[in-house]
Write a protein that holds these residues in place. Structure first.
Motif, PDB file in Angstrom:
ATOM      1  N   ASP A  43       0.879  -1.183   0.000  1.00 34.09           N
ATOM      2  CA  ASP A  43       0.000   0.000   0.000  1.00 34.09           C
ATOM      3  C   ASP A  43       0.914   1.229   0.000  1.00 34.09           C
ATOM      4  N   ALA A  80      -9.062  -6.814   3.196  1.00 34.79           N
ATOM      5  CA  ALA A  80      -9.787  -5.785   2.454  1.00 34.79           C
ATOM      6  C   ALA A  80      -8.806  -4.734   1.969  1.00 34.79           C
ATOM      7  N   PRO A 122     -18.291   1.375  -0.899  1.00 35.03           N
ATOM      8  CA  PRO A 122     -17.028   1.601  -0.183  1.00 35.03           C
ATOM      9  C   PRO A 122     -15.874   2.055  -1.059  1.00 35.03           C
ATOM     10  N   GLY A 153     -14.348   3.580   2.074  1.00 32.74           N
ATOM     11  CA  GLY A 153     -14.233   2.366   2.891  1.00 32.74           C
ATOM     12  C   GLY A 153     -12.918   2.359   3.653  1.00 32.74           C
ATOM     13  N   ALA A 157     -12.217   2.515   7.678  1.00 31.78           N
ATOM     14  CA  ALA A 157     -11.358   1.512   8.317  1.00 31.78           C
ATOM     15  C   ALA A 157     -10.176   2.151   9.049  1.00 31.78           C
ATOM     16  N   GLU A 158      -9.737   3.327   8.602  1.00 29.71           N
ATOM     17  CA  GLU A 158      -8.611   3.992   9.266  1.00 29.71           C
ATOM     18  C   GLU A 158      -9.058   5.157  10.152  1.00 29.71           C
ATOM     19  N   ASN A 463      -8.071  -9.872   8.015  1.00 29.46           N
ATOM     20  CA  ASN A 463      -6.817  -9.134   8.118  1.00 29.46           C
ATOM     21  C   ASN A 463      -5.963  -9.554   9.321  1.00 29.46           C
TER      22      ASN A 463
HETATM   23  C1  LIG Z   1       0.098  11.211   0.088  1.00 28.95           C
HETATM   24  C2  LIG Z   1      -0.769  10.656   1.163  1.00 28.95           C
HETATM   25  C3  LIG Z   1      -1.382  11.538   2.051  1.00 28.95           C
HETATM   26  C4  LIG Z   1      -2.185  11.067   3.073  1.00 28.95           C
HETATM   27  N1  LIG Z   1      -2.804  11.958   3.905  1.00 28.95           N
HETATM   28  C5  LIG Z   1      -3.618  11.518   4.867  1.00 28.95           C
HETATM   29  C6  LIG Z   1      -4.283  12.442   5.743  1.00 28.95           C
HETATM   30  O1  LIG Z   1      -4.144  13.645   5.627  1.00 28.95           O
HETATM   31  N2  LIG Z   1      -5.066  11.927   6.715  1.00 28.95           N
HETATM   32  C7  LIG Z   1      -5.258  10.589   6.863  1.00 28.95           C
HETATM   33  O2  LIG Z   1      -5.986  10.206   7.757  1.00 28.95           O
HETATM   34  N3  LIG Z   1      -4.649   9.697   6.056  1.00 28.95           N
HETATM   35  C8  LIG Z   1      -3.839  10.122   5.074  1.00 28.95           C
HETATM   36  N4  LIG Z   1      -3.222   9.210   4.245  1.00 28.95           N
HETATM   37  C9  LIG Z   1      -3.405   7.766   4.500  1.00 28.95           C
HETATM   38  C10 LIG Z   1      -4.518   7.056   3.691  1.00 28.95           C
HETATM   39  O3  LIG Z   1      -4.836   7.780   2.531  1.00 28.95           O
HETATM   40  C11 LIG Z   1      -5.758   6.861   4.536  1.00 28.95           C
HETATM   41  O4  LIG Z   1      -5.458   5.978   5.596  1.00 28.95           O
HETATM   42  C12 LIG Z   1      -6.970   6.308   3.769  1.00 28.95           C
HETATM   43  O5  LIG Z   1      -8.078   6.270   4.635  1.00 28.95           O
HETATM   44  C13 LIG Z   1      -6.757   4.920   3.199  1.00 28.95           C
HETATM   45  O6  LIG Z   1      -7.787   4.653   2.275  1.00 28.95           O
HETATM   46  P1  LIG Z   1      -7.605   3.553   1.151  1.00 28.95           P
HETATM   47  O7  LIG Z   1      -8.860   3.471   0.403  1.00 28.95           O
HETATM   48  O8  LIG Z   1      -6.397   3.840   0.351  1.00 28.95           O
HETATM   49  O9  LIG Z   1      -7.406   2.259   2.034  1.00 28.95           O
HETATM   50  P2  LIG Z   1      -6.349   1.090   1.899  1.00 28.95           P
HETATM   51  O10 LIG Z   1      -4.983   1.607   2.025  1.00 28.95           O
HETATM   52  O11 LIG Z   1      -6.671   0.280   0.720  1.00 28.95           O
HETATM   53  O12 LIG Z   1      -6.717   0.260   3.207  1.00 28.95           O
HETATM   54  C14 LIG Z   1      -6.516   0.801   4.476  1.00 28.95           C
HETATM   55  C15 LIG Z   1      -7.092  -0.148   5.531  1.00 28.95           C
HETATM   56  O13 LIG Z   1      -8.499  -0.177   5.401  1.00 28.95           O
HETATM   57  C16 LIG Z   1      -8.960  -1.503   5.220  1.00 28.95           C
HETATM   58  N5  LIG Z   1     -10.110  -1.388   4.316  1.00 28.95           N
HETATM   59  C17 LIG Z   1     -10.142  -0.790   3.113  1.00 28.95           C
HETATM   60  N6  LIG Z   1     -11.373  -0.847   2.603  1.00 28.95           N
HETATM   61  C18 LIG Z   1     -12.151  -1.482   3.507  1.00 28.95           C
HETATM   62  C19 LIG Z   1     -13.525  -1.855   3.548  1.00 28.95           C
HETATM   63  N7  LIG Z   1     -14.365  -1.563   2.579  1.00 28.95           N
HETATM   64  N8  LIG Z   1     -13.968  -2.531   4.638  1.00 28.95           N
HETATM   65  C20 LIG Z   1     -13.122  -2.826   5.654  1.00 28.95           C
HETATM   66  N9  LIG Z   1     -11.838  -2.499   5.658  1.00 28.95           N
HETATM   67  C21 LIG Z   1     -11.349  -1.834   4.596  1.00 28.95           C
HETATM   68  C22 LIG Z   1      -7.772  -2.265   4.706  1.00 28.95           C
HETATM   69  O14 LIG Z   1      -7.844  -3.618   5.058  1.00 28.95           O
HETATM   70  C23 LIG Z   1      -6.641  -1.573   5.419  1.00 28.95           C
HETATM   71  O15 LIG Z   1      -6.471  -2.102   6.699  1.00 28.95           O
HETATM   72  C24 LIG Z   1      -2.383   9.667   3.224  1.00 28.95           C
HETATM   73  C25 LIG Z   1      -1.777   8.783   2.323  1.00 28.95           C
HETATM   74  C26 LIG Z   1      -0.987   9.268   1.310  1.00 28.95           C
HETATM   75  C27 LIG Z   1      -0.370   8.288   0.370  1.00 28.95           C
END
Ligand SMILES: Cc1cc2nc3c(=O)[nH]c(=O)nc-3n(C[C@H](O)[C@H](O)[C@H](O)COP(=O)(O)OP(=O)(O)OC[C@H]3O[C@@H](n4cnc5c(N)ncnc54)[C@H](O)[C@@H]3O)c2cc1C
Lengths: 495, 368
Positions: A43, A80, A122, A153, A157-158, A463
């Motif tokens: 990721d 996920a 999601p 989604g 999750a985060e 997970n």
């Molecule tokens: C350049 C950059 C800047 C960022 N800035 C921020 C910021 O300002 N604030 C912030 O909070 N984060 C930030 N992030 C981190 C990230 O973008 C967040 O954590 C975001 O919420 C992740 O979403 P994703 O869809 O990419 O999830 P993923 O990376 O695909 O998954 C993250 C987690 O969520 C779970 N998951 C995903 N989808 C589901 C679902 N439908 N059901 C259950 N579990 C699921 C996965 O198993 C994993 O554990 C940043 C990242 C980058 C690369």
């Protein structure tokens, strides 16, 4: 690079699982070939990689339910994945598991203008929700810097944050309902366009649960009316401590800015080269402050904030009312990560959060660590809520430097815990912070987390190995939290 | 009297765990009327009110940490002295044991505020109790003293056990210490009054919700809509000018919203023995009850999202709540719990309280 090659994978079950998945899903929803799998090996935490053996991309909730049944029956885990922008390795594949990508479930189901909610699948991108709500004069408040890419989604999750959290809250404050599938195959509809719900607040528990308690298949988010007017202020300081004091002074005066971000010298230099935002290059730190609200109120508050900045020693203050200049002032901050990325072949981003009055202390500690480890650190962070993002610069091609950088990151997080803070404010634990979790929690607390996991995911297939470190792992680290002088689980062997 | 009784709590729970004896966690008893009485058979009382005192409060950190037995009144006083208030707007009910509980000791504890998770008129705008919680320390059903969350604004280390405590009615543990967000006090508060029907009021509230207004409460009852504007003085003044209507007298205004929040207004006294007070949480735009309900038996808050009904016919109220996509709860009775969700809630309770030591008034069993 911390490669973690697949070991003893359960090949017999894999064949069976694959066969069943093939009969369930159209071929475009199943990836098994090497090049197709590559994007899924990591990721946003790219230092940790593992090639998955299969990725499924369902298009409907009933397909997700069927996939879960197959995995449960075959005892194969389910990881996920949203957009894969997570920064803690939460969506990193597991050698035994199926990667469940939700990117094809990306429909905005309903923008309910009267009830001011959006119901979405999601895989919908965070920014797409605000774009869909915009014609109605509304938006979805949490705006992680990754908002053009990350999925709702993944945000749930985060419990993702962003630059506007102090005033508008995190994901948990802006999500009113979810549909969630458990590993046992139950689909629960929790909440909706409602302000509260009976019984235990499982919605709050699911926010930030990193795909370990259930799979989110639908989300209902709150929409807010767009602010009438905004004011953006840029302030340069000669001392980092002065900038820290300005943050405390503004909030102490009863002002809650929509956003208040801090960048240190290295981050400013990098951002300026990249974005030409007009940041003062001789500043030790800058603050970018956004205020919003009704026009009459905004003028008064802007004036007040400028007074605080001056009193705290800001030597340069720029204020913008027009959208174009505001966008320029924000541009440097918004491109800070890629900008810092150009300074160095690699970096890792920490996410410790501390009480605001400890800002100066912890920043000094980070500086000391940077010298001791001989690794540069650029600080870009959400000053309003004490959420630090030290970016540790390193070169993964230099043998040992990745581990060295990770070790330094752990030390920074220990400083955050010691200052009364936490190892992660918004990026999650994933695999990255498993070890530092041992510093923050006692064995009993970790055990309580595991019992929560068992309650929601009795088969333990969601997970696995993420989020919560096992007691053995903490014991082996020797860094186990010692409570009131007693070592927890004295019967556990230690070495 | 204030002090740290946390080690006493762990002892009591450990003993109860060993003896498989039930514990009934008691604060001021100010919210006892909301759920059925607890079966006291083979139980022991655990009074938490003497576990009190503010542990940390730095106004510019926007958080206060206090022992769970600290009186809500005391918290409110300490915050007001610094021009702050709780970020949520929890009701302050009067103890049902009013003869023994007076003053600060009658209006609820911080632990009770969290455990019941009830929200006042400001809910849609300033958030619920769960939204304001940053951290808790609790004793689980095995007698372990555990800390989750903390005093910082953002924290995603481990599952969010802290927010799970809000509205758990003591099912999961003895709350010992709570860190909760505070907010700068409103500079100005004004209440506007409009004469109109419930239908007109609902339309108006939905329209206003689309705008940027310092709205902090709406209430419709008896043909009158009340709007509370609160916040920065200039913002409130601007909104007042834009919205028109009559302005409520300042002296009345001060107590109008707290009387409403704390159910001291007449509406909350049933007119006869068969009437119940129903709390309906519904989508704000959901249709209003039809002719089966007399309009004088309806009170609407939260811009339409919370409706109080006085009615005797349980089936009619339940059918209505369901048909508009919401849920209802009669004061003094159990809340409805979905069958599947109830199963997971029970598992969660077991995760915290494996021997069912904590006898909560809130049942997690499936009920319509
Ligand atoms: C350049 C950059 C800047 C960022 N800035 C921020 C910021 O300002 N604030 C912030 O909070 N984060 C930030 N992030 C981190 C990230 O973008 C967040 O954590 C975001 O919420 C992740 O979403 P994703 O869809 O990419 O999830 P993923 O990376 O695909 O998954 C993250 C987690 O969520 C779970 N998951 C995903 N989808 C589901 C679902 N439908 N059901 C259950 N579990 C699921 C996965 O198993 C994993 O554990 C940043 C990242 C980058 C690369």
């Amino acid at each position: 690079m911390l490669h973690n090659p697949s070991m003893n994978s359960n090949t017999k079950n894999h064949a069976m699982v694959l066969q069943q998945l093939q009969s369930l899903l159209p071929s475009e929803c199943l990836i098994t070939d090497g090049p197709g799998l590559r994007p899924y090996e990591t990721d946003g935490l790219t230092v940790i990689r593992e090639m998955p053996w299969v990725v499924v991309l369902p298009e409907t909730e009933s397909q997700v339910v069927a996939i879960m049944r197959i995995c449960r029956e075959q005892g194969v885990s389910v990881i996920a994945r949203g957009a894969g922008t997570g920064l803690s390795g939460g969506a990193r594949p597991h050698n035994d598991g199926v990667v469940l990508g939700l990117s094809k479930m990306n429909k905005i189901l309903h923008i309910d203008v009267d009830n001011r909610v959006a119901r979405v699948q999601p895989g919908v991108r965070n920014l797409a929700i605000s774009q869909a709500a915009q014609p109605h004069g509304m938006y979805y408040a949490p705006d992680p810097s990754s908002q053009i890419a990350c999925s709702i989604g993944g945000n749930v999750a985060e419990n993702a944050g962003g630059v506007h959290c102090l005033k508008y809250g995190l994901t948990v404050h802006n999500v009113l309902g979810v549909r969630v599938l458990t590993s046992d195959g139950d689909v629960m509809e929790i909440g909706g366009a409602l302000y509260d719900n009976p019984g235990l607040d499982m919605l709050a528990l699911l926010c930030g649960s990193e795909g370990m308690l259930g799979i989110v298949t639908e989300v209902t988010v709150a929409l807010l009316p767009e602010p009438e007017k905004k004011s953006v202020i840029l302030a340069g300081f000669r001392q980092v401590t002065d900038a820290g004091n300005a943050v405390a002074s503004i909030i102490g005066a009863g002002i809650i800015p929509a956003g208040m971000e801090m960048m240190d010298k290295l981050a400013v230099e990098a951002a300026e080269q990249f974005a030409h935002a007009g940041y003062p290059l001789d500043a030790a730190a800058i603050l970018i402050i956004e205020l919003d609200g009704a026009a009459a109120e905004l003028d008064a508050v802007t004036h007040q904030v400028i007074g605080h900045l001056q009193a705290c020693g800001a030597y340069q203050i720029d204020q913008a009312d027009d959208a174009q200049t505001q966008a320029r002032l924000w541009k440097g901050r918004k491109s800070a990560f890629p900008a810092v990325g150009r300074l160095s072949p690699d970096y890792i981003c920490m996410d410790g959060t501390i009480p605001r009055h400890k800002l100066a202390q912890v920043l000094t500690q980070i500086d000391t660590l940077s010298k001791a480890y001989d690794l540069a650190v650029a600080n870009v962070f959400h000053a309003a809520d004490g959420n630090l993002h030290p970016l540790i610069l390193f070169d993964a091609n230099v043998p040992g430097q990745t581990d060295h950088a990770m070790a330094m990151g752990s030390e920074i997080l220990r400083c955050c815990v010691a200052a009364g803070g936490t190892v992660t404010g918004e990026h999650g634990v994933g695999v990255e912070k498993l070890d530092t979790m041992c510093v923050q929690f006692t064995a009993e607390e970790l055990d309580q987390f595991f019992r929560i996991k068992d309650a929601m995911d009795p088969s333990g297939i969601l997970n696995p190995g993420k989020g919560i470190p096992t007691l053995t792992r903490c014991g082996e680290l020797g860094g186990m939290h010692v409570h009131k002088g007693r070592l927890p689980f004295p019967e556990l062997e230690r070495f | 009297m204030s002090g740290d009784l946390s080690s006493q709590f762990t002892e009591v729970v450990k003993n109860a765990y060993a003896a498989e004896q039930g514990l009934v966690i008691c604060g001021h008893g100010s919210k006892g009327a909301w759920l059925p009485e607890i079966d006291l058979n083979n139980t022991q009382r655990l009074d938490v009110t003497r576990h009190s005192g503010i542990q940390a409060y730095q106004p510019e950190e926007l958080v206060i940490t206090a022992r769970a037995g600290t009186a809500l009144d005391e918290i409110n006083r300490v915050l007001a002295a610094e021009d702050q208030m709780l970020a949520c707007d929890p009701p302050r009910f009067q103890s049902v044991k009013a003869d023994v509980m007076v003053g600060d000791n009658a209006g609820g504890t911080l632990g009770g505020v969290v455990a019941t998770g009830l929200s006042g008129p400001g809910r849609p705008w300033s958030g619920a109790v769960r939204d304001a919680i940053l951290g808790v320390e609790l004793v689980n059903g095995k007698g372990e003293y555990l800390k989750f969350g903390g005093q910082v604004m953002k924290n995603v280390a481990g599952y969010d056990v802290s927010r799970l405590q809000a509205g758990a009615w003591g099912n999961l543990g003895v709350l010992a210490s709570i860190s909760i967000r505070v907010h700068p006090r409103w500079q100005e508060q004004v209440t506007l009054v409009f004469q109109m029907s419930a239908e007109q009021a609902q339309k108006k509230c939905l329209r206003l919700a689309q705008q940027n207004l310092p709205l902090q409460g709406t209430c419709w009852q008896g043909g009158v809509l009340y709007l509370r504007l609160a916040g920065h003085a200039s913002g409130v003044a601007g909104a007042k000018l834009a919205l028109g209507g009559e302005t409520m007298q300042q002296t009345v205004d001060g107590s109008f919203w707290s009387d409403l929040r704390d159910h001291r207004v007449d509406f909350f006294q049933p007119k006869d023995d068969v009437q119940k007070i129903w709390r309906l949480v519904v989508p704000s735009a959901a249709p209003l009850p039809g002719a089966w309900l007399s309009s004088e038996d309806l009170l609407i808050e939260w811009g339409g999202g919370l409706r109080w009904l006085r009615h005797a016919d349980e089936a009619a109220v339940k059918a209505h709540a369901k048909s508009v996509g919401g849920w209802c709860w009669a004061k003094g009775e159990q809340m409805p719990i979905d069958a599947v969700q109830g199963r997971y809630m029970n598992e969660l309770k077991r995760a915290f309280d494996p021997k069912n030591i904590f006898r909560s008034a809130m049942s997690l069993q499936h009920a319509d």
